[in-house]
Design a protein around this motif. Structure first.
Motif, PDB file in Angstrom:
ATOM      1  N   MET A 214       1.040 -12.908  26.065  1.00  0.00           N
ATOM      2  CA  MET A 214       0.752 -12.051  27.217  1.00  0.00           C
ATOM      3  C   MET A 214       0.396 -10.639  26.763  1.00  0.00           C
ATOM      4  O   MET A 214      -0.565 -10.025  27.247  1.00  0.00           O
ATOM      5  N   TRP A 215       1.147 -10.124  25.811  1.00  0.00           N
ATOM      6  CA  TRP A 215       0.897  -8.764  25.336  1.00  0.00           C
ATOM      7  C   TRP A 215      -0.391  -8.685  24.522  1.00  0.00           C
ATOM      8  O   TRP A 215      -1.083  -7.658  24.557  1.00  0.00           O
ATOM      9  N   TRP A 216      -0.732  -9.777  23.807  1.00  0.00           N
ATOM     10  CA  TRP A 216      -2.005  -9.773  23.092  1.00  0.00           C
ATOM     11  C   TRP A 216      -3.168  -9.710  24.066  1.00  0.00           C
ATOM     12  O   TRP A 216      -4.147  -8.994  23.830  1.00  0.00           O
ATOM     13  N   PHE A 217      -3.070 -10.434  25.173  1.00  0.00           N
ATOM     14  CA  PHE A 217      -4.141 -10.382  26.169  1.00  0.00           C
ATOM     15  C   PHE A 217      -4.219  -9.007  26.829  1.00  0.00           C
ATOM     16  O   PHE A 217      -5.313  -8.512  27.130  1.00  0.00           O
ATOM     17  N   SER A 282     -14.659 -11.812  19.809  1.00  0.00           N
ATOM     18  CA  SER A 282     -14.702 -11.190  18.478  1.00  0.00           C
ATOM     19  C   SER A 282     -16.008 -10.429  18.274  1.00  0.00           C
ATOM     20  O   SER A 282     -16.015  -9.291  17.786  1.00  0.00           O
ATOM     21  N   ILE A 283     -17.109 -11.049  18.649  1.00  0.00           N
ATOM     22  CA  ILE A 283     -18.410 -10.390  18.513  1.00  0.00           C
ATOM     23  C   ILE A 283     -18.486  -9.152  19.404  1.00  0.00           C
ATOM     24  O   ILE A 283     -18.947  -8.083  18.986  1.00  0.00           O
ATOM     25  N   LEU A 284     -18.007  -9.292  20.638  1.00  0.00           N
ATOM     26  CA  LEU A 284     -18.083  -8.178  21.585  1.00  0.00           C
ATOM     27  C   LEU A 284     -17.208  -7.009  21.154  1.00  0.00           C
ATOM     28  O   LEU A 284     -17.600  -5.845  21.298  1.00  0.00           O
ATOM     29  N   LEU A 285     -16.027  -7.284  20.611  1.00  0.00           N
ATOM     30  CA  LEU A 285     -15.160  -6.197  20.137  1.00  0.00           C
ATOM     31  C   LEU A 285     -15.825  -5.438  18.993  1.00  0.00           C
ATOM     32  O   LEU A 285     -15.707  -4.211  18.898  1.00  0.00           O
ATOM     33  N   LEU A 286     -16.519  -6.158  18.117  1.00  0.00           N
ATOM     34  CA  LEU A 286     -17.234  -5.495  17.029  1.00  0.00           C
ATOM     35  C   LEU A 286     -18.337  -4.596  17.592  1.00  0.00           C
ATOM     36  O   LEU A 286     -18.528  -3.459  17.135  1.00  0.00           O
ATOM     37  N   PHE A 376      -9.580   1.961  17.153  1.00  0.00           N
ATOM     38  CA  PHE A 376      -8.693   1.133  17.978  1.00  0.00           C
ATOM     39  C   PHE A 376      -9.360  -0.212  18.303  1.00  0.00           C
ATOM     40  O   PHE A 376      -8.737  -1.271  18.199  1.00  0.00           O
ATOM     41  N   ALA A 377     -10.631  -0.176  18.702  1.00  0.00           N
ATOM     42  CA  ALA A 377     -11.333  -1.418  19.011  1.00  0.00           C
ATOM     43  C   ALA A 377     -11.421  -2.322  17.778  1.00  0.00           C
ATOM     44  O   ALA A 377     -11.265  -3.548  17.877  1.00  0.00           O
ATOM     45  N   PHE A 378     -11.639  -1.710  16.622  1.00  0.00           N
ATOM     46  CA  PHE A 378     -11.721  -2.505  15.390  1.00  0.00           C
ATOM     47  C   PHE A 378     -10.360  -3.094  15.031  1.00  0.00           C
ATOM     48  O   PHE A 378     -10.278  -4.242  14.570  1.00  0.00           O
ATOM     49  N   VAL A 379      -9.281  -2.344  15.235  1.00  0.00           N
ATOM     50  CA  VAL A 379      -7.926  -2.863  14.974  1.00  0.00           C
ATOM     51  C   VAL A 379      -7.626  -4.041  15.894  1.00  0.00           C
ATOM     52  O   VAL A 379      -7.053  -5.054  15.465  1.00  0.00           O
ATOM     53  N   VAL A 380      -8.014  -3.927  17.174  1.00  0.00           N
ATOM     54  CA  VAL A 380      -7.794  -5.030  18.112  1.00  0.00           C
ATOM     55  C   VAL A 380      -8.608  -6.252  17.681  1.00  0.00           C
ATOM     56  O   VAL A 380      -8.133  -7.390  17.776  1.00  0.00           O
ATOM     57  N   LEU A 381      -9.821  -6.037  17.180  1.00  0.00           N
ATOM     58  CA  LEU A 381     -10.612  -7.139  16.633  1.00  0.00           C
ATOM     59  C   LEU A 381      -9.872  -7.804  15.467  1.00  0.00           C
ATOM     60  O   LEU A 381      -9.810  -9.041  15.376  1.00  0.00           O
ATOM     61  N   ALA A 382      -9.310  -6.992  14.581  1.00  0.00           N
ATOM     62  CA  ALA A 382      -8.580  -7.540  13.434  1.00  0.00           C
ATOM     63  C   ALA A 382      -7.379  -8.354  13.894  1.00  0.00           C
ATOM     64  O   ALA A 382      -7.074  -9.420  13.325  1.00  0.00           O
ATOM     65  N   VAL A 383      -6.689  -7.874  14.933  1.00  0.00           N
ATOM     66  CA  VAL A 383      -5.551  -8.616  15.483  1.00  0.00           C
ATOM     67  C   VAL A 383      -6.007  -9.968  16.027  1.00  0.00           C
ATOM     68  O   VAL A 383      -5.364 -11.008  15.783  1.00  0.00           O
ATOM     69  N   LEU A 384      -7.124  -9.975  16.746  1.00  0.00           N
ATOM     70  CA  LEU A 384      -7.640 -11.225  17.307  1.00  0.00           C
ATOM     71  C   LEU A 384      -8.001 -12.216  16.208  1.00  0.00           C
ATOM     72  O   LEU A 384      -7.676 -13.410  16.303  1.00  0.00           O
ATOM     73  N   ALA A 389      -6.625 -16.962  12.868  1.00  0.00           N
ATOM     74  CA  ALA A 389      -6.419 -17.511  11.530  1.00  0.00           C
ATOM     75  C   ALA A 389      -5.040 -18.145  11.371  1.00  0.00           C
ATOM     76  O   ALA A 389      -4.892 -19.168  10.685  1.00  0.00           O
ATOM     77  N   LEU A 390      -4.037 -17.555  12.019  1.00  0.00           N
ATOM     78  CA  LEU A 390      -2.658 -17.989  11.804  1.00  0.00           C
ATOM     79  C   LEU A 390      -2.146 -18.988  12.831  1.00  0.00           C
ATOM     80  O   LEU A 390      -1.180 -19.698  12.570  1.00  0.00           O
ATOM     81  N   ARG A 391      -2.807 -19.040  13.985  1.00  0.00           N
ATOM     82  CA  ARG A 391      -2.282 -19.889  15.051  1.00  0.00           C
ATOM     83  C   ARG A 391      -3.367 -20.836  15.558  1.00  0.00           C
ATOM     84  O   ARG A 391      -4.397 -20.408  16.074  1.00  0.00           O
ATOM     85  N   ALA A 392      -3.104 -22.115  15.406  1.00  0.00           N
ATOM     86  CA  ALA A 392      -4.090 -23.136  15.790  1.00  0.00           C
ATOM     87  C   ALA A 392      -4.414 -23.072  17.272  1.00  0.00           C
ATOM     88  O   ALA A 392      -5.537 -23.377  17.684  1.00  0.00           O
ATOM     89  N   SER A 393      -3.434 -22.683  18.097  1.00  0.00           N
ATOM     90  CA  SER A 393      -3.672 -22.635  19.543  1.00  0.00           C
ATOM     91  C   SER A 393      -4.749 -21.621  19.896  1.00  0.00           C
ATOM     92  O   SER A 393      -5.569 -21.854  20.787  1.00  0.00           O
ATOM     93  N   TRP A 394      -4.802 -20.482  19.190  1.00  0.00           N
ATOM     94  CA  TRP A 394      -5.844 -19.483  19.447  1.00  0.00           C
ATOM     95  C   TRP A 394      -7.201 -19.991  18.943  1.00  0.00           C
ATOM     96  O   TRP A 394      -8.235 -19.704  19.551  1.00  0.00           O
ATOM     97  N   ARG A 395      -7.204 -20.757  17.862  1.00  0.00           N
ATOM     98  CA  ARG A 395      -8.477 -21.303  17.372  1.00  0.00           C
ATOM     99  C   ARG A 395      -9.050 -22.332  18.331  1.00  0.00           C
ATOM    100  O   ARG A 395     -10.263 -22.409  18.529  1.00  0.00           O
ATOM    101  N   SER A 396      -8.178 -23.131  18.937  1.00  0.00           N
ATOM    102  CA  SER A 396      -8.646 -24.204  19.814  1.00  0.00           C
ATOM    103  C   SER A 396      -8.705 -23.785  21.276  1.00  0.00           C
ATOM    104  O   SER A 396      -9.087 -24.576  22.126  1.00  0.00           O
ATOM    105  N   SER A 397      -8.323 -22.532  21.582  1.00  0.00           N
ATOM    106  CA  SER A 397      -8.264 -22.038  22.965  1.00  0.00           C
ATOM    107  C   SER A 397      -7.355 -22.908  23.826  1.00  0.00           C
ATOM    108  O   SER A 397      -7.645 -23.157  24.994  1.00  0.00           O
ATOM    109  N   TRP A 398      -6.273 -23.410  23.211  1.00  0.00           N
ATOM    110  CA  TRP A 398      -5.247 -24.156  23.935  1.00  0.00           C
ATOM    111  C   TRP A 398      -5.809 -25.391  24.638  1.00  0.00           C
ATOM    112  O   TRP A 398      -5.336 -25.810  25.678  1.00  0.00           O
TER     113      TRP A 398
END
Length: 414
Positions: A214-217, A282-286, A376-384, A389-398
């Motif tokens: 929730m906080w990531w969103f 990811s593209i839009l944040l960049l 800040f926008a670039f840091v948020v991109l890095a977080v995304l 990379a670390l969580r399969a659920s984010w890669r597969s969009s749940w």
């Protein structure tokens, strides 16, 4: 056929409610950003410095974001129509005060806080229309109702011209005319759905706040929607202070940028449906980070104005991409999730003008402020990307996840 229920559907549909919801949202969004549109005229009269200007246009965004949750809870538990009527009625008070009183800076801030209540229309108008239609028609219905964010364009395109002709106080008075007409239309046209679902318990919001995703969103939305609404209120004074543009011309440039951000939001969701929300975001944040970085160069108005017309389009598309992901992650609590993401993420719209105004006041230039926003926008991109990379659920969009019984799958407050 649009707006017609399928055979056996429990939701009969209500075109009049969709129209009423659009009018409510559009009018409230226009009022929400009105001080930003008038800032070029208010600032010299009250002798405001850059930091004070930034605070003045930021406060309505803050109060609108914070009050969105309680207004949403009230409309869920009682009546979206009557809460919507109460919201419109309340807005006559700050408009009347700004029109008739010779206000000082503290009083303008108080008026701004009250005008910010208009930002809670998200939590009333969109669910009111949404509840009349089945999931197969939600995209069309929500797209029409949410198109009310074009109010940013209306404010920036019309308010400066009226202020030049009649004074900024009079603009607040004139705003009561469409407000009264929309109030009447809303009373006559808006209807509560007979299949209105049971309200989500308050505990659902508390539990949702304990979820890391929730906080990531909220963080992602603070860049996209926070950037959209923050720049919508801040650009008129930036163009005036940086390039010496008159209020009307500054408003036109800001309106052009707001128009692309408003109209291209559905495109962001559409592309995210096909390519994946994380990839598109990811593209839009960049691109958003690049927009801010180029803005820090403080290039001539022709380039800078075009830059923000394109850059805010990326933010609008990013809003669509975020809310392509949220319903997939929070399938059983989408009403709660969209309310929280919209409210907390929207606080970014307060930070942006306040930050830029304060930096201009202390350093004499906006450049460092744009650089901070780019970082800040670039840091948020890095977080995304790290989440992907670390969580399969984010890669597969749940895609493989399902969460129990749904609460308000149709009541998105994006």
């Amino acid at each position: 056929m649009p707006f017609l229920p399928t055979k056996g559907s429990a939701r009969p549909g209500s075109i009049s409610t969709v129209i009423a919801s659009f009018l409510h949202f559009d009018t409230c969004f226009t009022i929400w950003v009105l001080l930003g549109s008038l800032s070029v005229f208010i600032a010299p009269e009250l002798k405001l410095n850059a930091a004070q200007q930034g605070l003045m246009v930021a406060l309505p965004t803050l109060s609108g974001s914070l009050i969105r949750l309680p207004v949403g809870l009230l409309s869920d538990r009682y009546s979206g129509k009557w809460i919507g009527i109460g919201l419109l009625t309340f807005l006559f008070l700050p408009l009347l005060l700004g029109w008739l009183l010779p206000v000082s800076f503290p009083e303008v801030l108080c008026i701004g806080l009250m005008l910010g209540v208009a930002g809670s229309s998200f939590a009333v108008a969109l669910p009111l229309a949404s509840r009349w239609y089945p999931p197969t028609q939600q995209g069309l219905v929500m797209g029409i109702a949410a198109a009310g964010n074009i109010g940013t364009v209306i404010a920036n395109a019309t308010a400066p011209s009226l202020a030049r002709a009649y004074g900024w106080h009079a603009v607040l008075g004139l705003a009561m005319i469409p407000l009264a007409l929309v109030l009447l239309a809303f009373v006559l046209l808006a209807k509560e759905s007979p299949t209105r679902p049971e309200a989500a318990p308050l505990a659902s919001y508390v539990r949702a706040l304990g979820t890391a995703d929730m906080w990531w969103f909220c963080l992602l939305y603070s860049v996209t929607f926070g950037g959209f609404v923050g720049l919508g209120t801040f650009l008129p004074q930036f163009y005036h202070n940086q390039f010496g543009l008159p209020g009307v011309e500054a408003g036109y440039w800001a309106a052009g940028a707001a128009f692309t951000g408003s109209t291209l939001r559905p495109l962001g969701g559409y592309i995210a449906d096909r390519l994946g929300g994380v990839r598109v975001l990811s593209i839009l944040l960049l691109l958003i980070a690049g927009t801010y970085a180029l803005a820090s160069l403080l290039l001539p108005i022709g380039f800078t104005g075009a830059l923000f017309i394109v850059g805010i389009a990326f933010m609008g598309m990013g809003n669509g991409a975020v809310f392509q992901l949220v319903p997939q992650r929070f399938q059983s609590t989408i009403g709660v999730a969209t309310g929280l993401v919209g409210a907390l993420g929207g606080i970014g719209g307060f930070v942006l003008p306040f930050l830029l105004g304060s930096i201009k006041q202390t350093s004499g230039s906006y450049a460092a402020g744009w650089i901070i926003l780019a970082i800040f926008a670039f840091v948020v991109l890095a977080v995304l990307r790290l989440l992907a990379a670390l969580r399969a659920s984010w890669r597969s969009s749940w895609a493989a996840e399902a969460e129990g019984t749904e609460i308000y799958p149709q009541a998105s407050r994006a």
